[in-house]
Design a protein around this motif. Structure first.
Motif, mmCIF file in Angstrom:
data_model
loop_
_atom_site.group_PDB
_atom_site.id
_atom_site.type_symbol
_atom_site.label_atom_id
_atom_site.label_comp_id
_atom_site.label_asym_id
_atom_site.label_seq_id
_atom_site.Cartn_x
_atom_site.Cartn_y
_atom_site.Cartn_z
ATOM 1 N N GLN A 1 34.937 40.131 69.575
ATOM 2 C CA GLN A 1 36.054 39.777 70.452
ATOM 3 C C GLN A 1 36.835 38.593 69.896
ATOM 4 O O GLN A 1 38.076 38.583 69.926
ATOM 5 C CB GLN A 1 35.537 39.471 71.860
ATOM 6 N N GLU A 2 36.138 37.603 69.371
ATOM 7 C CA GLU A 2 36.839 36.463 68.776
ATOM 8 C C GLU A 2 37.605 36.892 67.537
ATOM 9 O O GLU A 2 38.747 36.457 67.322
ATOM 10 C CB GLU A 2 35.844 35.352 68.408
ATOM 11 N N ALA B 1 40.744 38.642 68.575
ATOM 12 C CA ALA B 1 41.719 37.698 69.119
ATOM 13 C C ALA B 1 42.401 36.911 68.006
ATOM 14 O O ALA B 1 43.624 36.664 68.053
ATOM 15 C CB ALA B 1 41.033 36.742 70.096
#
Length: 493
Positions: A433-434, A437
């Motif tokens: 997820q990081e 992003a």
């Protein structure tokens, strides 16, 4: 699979074909001396096999209690089989099926953490070993320090009696053993971490210090954390593998293991409360495992990850498929020879060229269906020790990193989540997820490299800010984006 066949169990053991190896010891007499955290496929193909060998030789006090820290799948598969399972050793020309009996009990931590804690506190338990993958250590791979913000760490510091992490179980068990006057166990990491014993000791003692500084001092002074090097290729089990076991044995094994003939285990001979005579089964005990570990991490694991990312992007499902494709075997061997070998310490009486020859042949073993997607998992945790450490040393010596940079760029391209045909990639990574992003909206190679290098959990500042590193990875990523992995490898000079 024909469900009319019986399930593997002690009851049917003697009905197996004569060419199937099996335990000859009385399993009812085996006592548990080891608790293993993370009883997955690798442990069952490696440490459990070595332990089965010494049980065959009469060492009745070293049975294994296997603990799953997350999923009940292994317990659900093996408990109806009395803990038995088959392992098939596959070479290019031969297969040998064997039943392993060293696992005497199976526990699932989330279902009953107290039962796991009770097992860890038994005085007969002398060793707690781990294969929990890099992400299970709740540490920052770039620095090797405890990630104090990790959700499991935060939870376990509050809920001492109901831990989720291996660290939480180990520290609480050691506290209870100390309080009860029971000698501590040895903590034996069998994961692909740099200086895995030292790394584990560092995160365990830091975790303990956050609870009780005196407990941390006790652990640092009295608990052994030997480092190890483990090596065996273990592909994920498929339904075809399960069917093959039925054909070979006449019984159903819900979770058999397929592996290669090669197996190596090098262990620092430093144990708190005794150890099995594993050397009878081929384990190498040494005073310092670091040279073996570095050799394996950089040559085998670094090459494996490079094969996985570039091979997956080039459309190849298995490692042997990749090695059969144009240019890949040459590229990997040149990466070993030209960019990795110079960073390795010398091992007396060790033939490094022969070891590299063996690796290439192991990668080419088409009887092992080792999927590139499987190896590609958790890249953010693997990259620092498998490729980035080698790159840092090469840069310090002013040496080229062109091939290693293609491996790093391959991971970056893979982690975008889209393959070269525009299809989605199922990226399995604790930082996915990081990553998504950070790279959102970034299109060019330079933009993507800058975004990835901003993730300090993977790329420490000294490397992320190195302009030679950035330029090499940008150039490699640009090639992957423009002409794809297959042509980038085939055309590499």
């Amino acid at each position: 699979m024909n469900e009319t066949h019986p399930r593997l169990s002690m009851q049917v053991l003697e009905q197996l074909p004569q060419d199937v190896l099996r335990p000859t010891y009385d399993r009812k007499q085996i006592k548990a001396g080891i608790v293993h955290l993370g009883i997955g496929a690798f442990h069952r193909a490696h440490q459990a096999v070595y332990t089965d060998e010494i049980l065959q030789a009469g060492a009745q006090e070293w049975g294994i209690i296997g603990v799953s820290l997350r999923s009940p799948d292994t317990r659900d598969a093996l408990a109806p089989q009395d803990g038995l399972y088959t392992i098939t050793v596959r070479s290019a020309v031969h297969e040998q099926v064997r039943v392993i009996g060293s696992v005497v009990q199976l526990l699932v931590a989330p279902e009953n953490p107290q039962t796991v804690m009770d097992a860890l506190c038994e005085p007969e338990i002398k060793i707690v070993s781990l294969t929990i993958t890099e992400k299970g250590y709740c540490y920052a791979p770039a620095t090797g320090t405890l990630d104090e913000t990790h959700a499991d760490v935060v939870h376990d510091l509050q809920e001492h009696n109901h831990p989720r992490s291996a660290l939480g179980f180990i520290v609480e068990a050691l506290r209870r053993r100390r309080q009860a006057g029971v000698a501590p166990f040895t903590v034996l990491s069998c994961d692909n971490l740099p200086s895995n014993g030292e790394t584990l000791k560092r995160v365990v003692t830091r975790f303990a210090a956050l609870r009780d500084p005196e407990l941390a001092e006790y652990i640092a002074a009295h608990v052994a954390f030997p480092s190890t090097m483990v090596d065996r290729i273990v592909p994920a089990t498929t339904d075809a593998d399960r069917s093959a076991i039925v054909d070979a044995t006449g019984v159903i094994d819900a979770w058999p293991i397929m592996t290669e003939a090669f197996s190596q285990w090098v262990v620092e001979d430093h144990f708190t409360s005794g150890r099995p005579n594993w050397e009878m089964a081929g384990v190498t005990f040494v005073q310092d495992v670091s040279a073996f570990e570095l050799m394996k991490l950089r040559l085998l694991n670094g090459s494996h990850s490079t094969i996985a990312y570039l091979g997956y992007l080039a459309g190849h499902e298995t490692v042997s498929d990749v090695m059969a494709a144009e240019g890949f075997a040459r590229f990997i061997r040149e990466m070993m020879d030209e960019e990795i070998s110079s960073t390795l310490p010398k091992l007396p009486d060790f033939d490094l060229d022969h070891y590299k020859d063996q690796l290439i042949e192991r990668f080419r073993n088409s009887s092992l269906k080792h999927r590139t997607w499987q190896i590609a998992m958790d890249g953010s945790q693997k990259l620092p020790q498998r490729l980035l450490g080698t790159i840092r040393e090469r840069l310090a010596e002013g040496q080229s990193i062109d091939r290693l940079s293609i491996g790093v760029a391959g991971w970056m391209r893979y982690a975008t989540g889209w393959d070269e045909k525009g299809a989605a990639i199922d990226v399995r990574d604790p930082l996915v997820q990081e990553i998504q992003a950070r790279i959102a909206g970034q299109k060019t190679a330079a933009e993507l490299v800058a975004a990835y290098c901003s993730i300090e959990e993977i790329f420490p500042r000294d490397l992320a800010g190195n302009q030679v590193f950035r330029a090499c990875v940008e150039r490699a990523l640009q090639s992957l984006l423009e002409i794809g992995a297959a042509r980038s490898v085939a055309q590499f000079k």
